[in-house]
Design a protein around this motif. Structure first.
Motif, short mmCIF file in Angstrom:
data_model
loop_
_atom_site.label_atom_id
_atom_site.label_comp_id
_atom_site.label_asym_id
_atom_site.label_seq_id
_atom_site.Cartn_x
_atom_site.Cartn_y
_atom_site.Cartn_z
N GLY A 1 43.63 36.67 35.60
CA GLY A 1 44.07 37.32 34.18
C GLY A 1 45.49 37.50 34.32
N ALA A 2 45.95 38.13 35.38
CA ALA A 2 47.40 38.65 35.31
C ALA A 2 48.48 37.24 35.11
CB ALA A 2 47.78 39.12 36.66
N ALA A 3 48.02 36.08 35.50
CA ALA A 3 48.77 34.98 35.21
C ALA A 3 48.68 34.23 33.87
CB ALA A 3 48.33 33.92 36.50
N LEU A 4 47.64 34.84 33.17
CA LEU A 4 47.42 34.50 31.80
C LEU A 4 48.12 35.20 30.69
CD1 LEU A 4 43.50 33.75 32.26
CD2 LEU A 4 45.36 32.03 32.42
N GLY A 5 48.52 34.55 29.51
CA GLY A 5 49.11 35.33 28.41
C GLY A 5 48.00 36.25 27.85
N LEU A 6 48.30 37.07 27.15
CA LEU A 6 47.09 38.19 26.65
C LEU A 6 46.44 37.49 25.84
CD1 LEU A 6 49.64 40.89 25.63
CD2 LEU A 6 48.05 41.06 27.53
N SER A 7 46.66 36.51 24.97
CA SER A 7 45.97 35.87 24.17
C SER A 7 44.78 35.02 25.02
CB SER A 7 46.40 34.96 23.06
OG SER A 7 47.26 33.87 23.72
N ALA A 8 45.07 34.50 26.29
CA ALA A 8 44.15 33.99 26.90
C ALA A 8 43.34 34.49 28.07
CB ALA A 8 45.12 32.71 27.66
N GLN A 9 43.50 35.76 28.06
CA GLN A 9 42.91 36.82 29.03
C GLN A 9 41.30 36.89 29.11
OE1 GLN A 9 45.06 40.11 29.53
NE2 GLN A 9 46.59 39.34 30.92
N GLN A 10 40.98 36.79 27.80
CA GLN A 10 39.40 37.09 27.82
C GLN A 10 38.46 36.36 28.51
OE1 GLN A 10 38.69 39.88 25.77
NE2 GLN A 10 36.67 39.87 27.03
N PRO A 11 38.60 34.94 28.77
CA PRO A 11 37.60 34.40 29.76
C PRO A 11 37.69 34.91 31.21
CG PRO A 11 38.84 32.60 28.43
CD PRO A 11 39.44 34.18 28.12
N ALA A 12 38.98 35.35 31.66
CA ALA A 12 39.00 36.03 32.82
C ALA A 12 38.53 37.43 32.89
CB ALA A 12 40.50 36.04 33.27
N VAL A 13 38.50 38.30 31.82
CA VAL A 13 37.94 39.24 31.76
C VAL A 13 36.38 39.20 31.78
CG1 VAL A 13 37.44 41.38 30.22
CG2 VAL A 13 39.94 40.44 30.88
N ASP A 14 35.83 38.24 30.93
CA ASP A 14 34.58 38.16 30.90
C ASP A 14 33.78 37.50 32.31
OD1 ASP A 14 34.76 38.63 28.38
OD2 ASP A 14 34.52 36.67 27.39
N SER A 15 34.55 36.76 32.90
CA SER A 15 34.27 36.13 34.29
C SER A 15 34.17 37.19 35.32
CB SER A 15 35.17 35.12 34.72
OG SER A 15 34.81 33.90 33.91
N GLN A 16 35.21 38.11 35.30
CA GLN A 16 35.13 39.32 36.22
C GLN A 16 33.94 40.17 36.09
OE1 GLN A 16 38.53 42.38 35.99
NE2 GLN A 16 38.90 41.92 38.01
N ALA A 17 33.77 40.48 34.74
CA ALA A 17 32.75 41.30 34.46
C ALA A 17 31.36 40.87 35.03
CB ALA A 17 32.65 41.53 32.76
N ALA A 18 31.15 39.66 34.84
CA ALA A 18 30.03 38.81 35.11
C ALA A 18 29.60 38.78 36.69
CB ALA A 18 29.96 37.36 34.61
N HIS A 19 30.90 38.82 37.37
CA HIS A 19 30.80 38.84 38.88
C HIS A 19 30.47 40.16 39.29
CE1 HIS A 19 31.37 34.63 40.02
NE2 HIS A 19 32.36 34.51 39.11
N ARG A 20 31.24 41.07 38.62
CA ARG A 20 31.03 42.58 38.91
C ARG A 20 29.56 43.08 38.56
NH1 ARG A 20 34.57 44.85 35.67
NH2 ARG A 20 36.42 44.63 37.31
N ASP A 21 28.89 42.49 37.69
CA ASP A 21 27.48 42.82 37.34
C ASP A 21 26.62 42.13 38.57
OD1 ASP A 21 28.25 43.99 35.13
OD2 ASP A 21 27.68 42.28 33.73
#
Length: 154
Positions: free
Chosen positions: A35-55
């Motif tokens: 997520g840190a390496a992606l621009g703000l507009s491209a971060q959502q898939p990383a946020v969603d993936s992280q949340a899925a792994h956290r769950d």
């Protein structure tokens, strides 16, 4: 005799679950880098993936605690397999994370004695491949799908 084999299977299953938990910890941490390496507009898939792994991580912790087993803790940090300096690098890291998690879940599935654990393994393995396909596409990798997610290519 059946009780002895069930005990061995449960121990094998619990060990595989611990390995899957370690992989999930790695993925949760790694998606912070993605997520840190992606621009703000491209971060959502990383946020969603992280949340899925956290769950999944949280489900594993609860399952291991039910088994009276101390869950393997997350590390403070992990070694990256390569420098992440661009959005393409970030997508490639996401592929590595998903493939690592898939490999761990294949081992859970291979040694699962419990129906609910097998179901969790299949569901998680499927979800990792769906995410990996999207990240492979973003990274420009071909083929974008894996015939046997989590298994070695060769």
């Amino acid at each position: 005799m059946a009780d002895d084999s069930r005990e061995v299977n449960t121990r094998t299953e619990t060990t595989a679950l611990q390995d899957a938990l370690a992989a999930e910890h790695t993925a949760v941490w790694g998606y912070g880098v993605v997520g840190a390496a992606l621009g703000l507009s491209a971060q959502q898939p990383a946020v969603d993936s992280q949340a899925a792994h956290r769950d999944v991580r949280d489900r594993l912790v609860a399952l291991l605690e039910q088994r009276k087993t101390d869950p393997v803790p997350a590390k403070a940090g992990y070694t990256l397999p390569f420098p992440v300096l661009s959005a393409v690098d970030a997508a490639n890291l996401a592929v590595v994370l998903e493939d690592g998690v898939a490999s761990a879940w294949v081992h859970v599935l291979g040694g699962a004695a419990d129906h609910d654990v097998r179901s969790l393994a299949v569901d998680t393995l499927s979800a990792t491949e769906v995410r990996a396909v999207a990240w492979r596409s973003t990274a420009g990798k071909t083929p974008v799908t894996s015939a046997f997610p989590g298994l070695p290519d060769k």
